[in-house]
Design a protein around this motif. Structure first.
Motif, PDB file in Angstrom:
ATOM      1  N   LYS A 259      -0.122   4.741 -12.519  1.00  0.00           N
ATOM      2  CA  LYS A 259       0.877   5.477 -11.736  1.00  0.00           C
ATOM      3  C   LYS A 259       0.380   5.832 -10.329  1.00  0.00           C
ATOM      4  N   SER A 260      -0.910   5.643 -10.072  1.00  0.00           N
ATOM      5  CA  SER A 260      -1.495   6.156  -8.836  1.00  0.00           C
ATOM      6  C   SER A 260      -1.251   5.292  -7.603  1.00  0.00           C
ATOM      7  N   PRO A 261      -1.164   3.955  -7.671  1.00  0.00           N
ATOM      8  CA  PRO A 261      -0.886   3.182  -6.456  1.00  0.00           C
ATOM      9  C   PRO A 261       0.603   3.081  -6.156  1.00  0.00           C
ATOM     10  N   SER A 262       0.928   2.593  -4.982  1.00  0.00           N
ATOM     11  CA  SER A 262       2.333   2.479  -4.569  1.00  0.00           C
ATOM     12  C   SER A 262       3.119   1.488  -5.417  1.00  0.00           C
ATOM     13  N   SER A 263       2.433   0.555  -6.061  1.00  0.00           N
ATOM     14  CA  SER A 263       3.116  -0.435  -6.903  1.00  0.00           C
ATOM     15  C   SER A 263       3.786   0.201  -8.112  1.00  0.00           C
TER      16      SER A 263
END
Length: 323
Positions: A259-263
């Motif tokens: 959940k942490s990256p923009s993807s």
């Protein structure tokens, strides 16, 4: 809870004042302008009525972090963008990024609007996050940063100084448009801050984060501020890579990591200018999961585990930076 305890001992505005005074002393070299507004407030123009430059942007970004981070220019990844990147590092990520650098103050008064960041936020304490990270200040001087193309009117300055609990003559404001060299640099220097704020919104215990390092490609200065908003956001969303050194267990990192990256956002993959337009130019309608670096790597100091999530998108960077 070590970071919260440390954050309580940081005099963010006092440190930022020293850095701002150093900028004033070197104003000619930095190509910045210094003005005394009505009531005695100090305005440091890094690109509105002056040329500014790369070094002005680097100094601006370090003031915004209250001196708790270092900003440098490094070679970029050629496959991503054939130009320089902005690197930022900090051993005080919660205080430097969340209590100071995060652009959490929407400055709005009649027709005037700007995004406010810097340690003045800790003096005002308007945001709920300050109760959660355990840092409040009652300084004798307040230092802030506005992303704006318009010099703030006197009533805005009075309102900001009053909110910070300082006299106007003890209020220092640094200013830079998005479409300027200094403005582009200070936004590209927010890679670690963006990662921390995303984790904060996801409920991650920021006290576990010991250090942070991030890079983002430095976008070309756009033709206007609206276009610059697209380029500078794309630099982080599709080009930034952040490493966080953390403590604790590995399982929680594996759980929150995707959940942490923009993807993690359904809006991932489009240039930010198109996303912004689709939501009517309202930042607050955009999926909050989008506002994060392209890549986040967790390096666990307790277990030796390393976990990497996300990926960069060179095609979006090239499209954004050249159109």
């Amino acid at each position: 809870m070590a970071e919260t305890a440390l954050a309580m001992n940081f005099a963010l505005n006092q440190t930022a004042e020293r850095l701002a005074r150093r900028m004033i002393e070197n104003s000619a070299r930095l190509r910045i302008g210094v003005h005394k507004a009505a009531g005695g407030a100090t305005l440091i123009d890094c690109g509105i009525e002056v040329r500014g430059g790369l070094e002005a942007g680097r100094a601006l970004a370090e003031v915004c972090m209250a001196g708790l981070g270092r900003v440098e220019f490094v070679p970029g990844a050629p496959e991503l963008w054939p130009g320089p990147a902005v690197a930022v590092r900090t051993d005080s990520p919660v205080a430097g990024c969340m209590a100071a650098q995060y652009a959490g103050w929407k400055v709005q008064h009649e027709k005037y609007f700007a995004m406010g960041s810097g340690p003045m936020r800790a003096a005002a304490g308007k945001e709920a996050l300050f109760d959660k990270i355990g840092h409040h200040e009652r300084p004798e001087v307040a230092v802030g940063v506005l992303e704006t193309r318009v010099m703030p009117p006197d009533d805005v300055l009075r309102s900001l100084a009053n909110a910070c609990g300082v006299a106007l003559e003890r209020f220092i404001l640094l200013l830079a448009p998005t479409a300027s060299q200094a403005g582009s640099v200070q936004i590209a220097a927010r890679s670690v801050e963006t990662a921390l704020h995303k984790l904060f919104e996801l409920g991650f215990d920021l006290n576990r984060i010991e250090s942070g390092f991030g890079t983002a490609p430095l976008p070309p200065v756009a033709r206007d501020d609206l276009a610059a908003i697209g380029r500078t956001n794309d630099a982080v969303l599709y080009g930034a890579e952040v490493t966080l050194w953390v403590r604790g267990d590995d399982d929680s990192l594996r759980a929150i990591g995707p959940k942490s990256p923009s993807s993690a956002s359904a809006d991932f993959g489009e240039p930010f200018a198109e996303v912004f337009k689709r939501y009517g130019g309202d930042f607050y309608r955009i999926d909050p999961l989008l506002f994060s670096p392209a890549v986040v790597t967790f390096s666990n100091l307790d277990t030796g585990g390393t976990f990497r999530f996300g990926h960069t998108l060179p095609r979006v960077i090239h499209r954004s930076f050249t159109e």
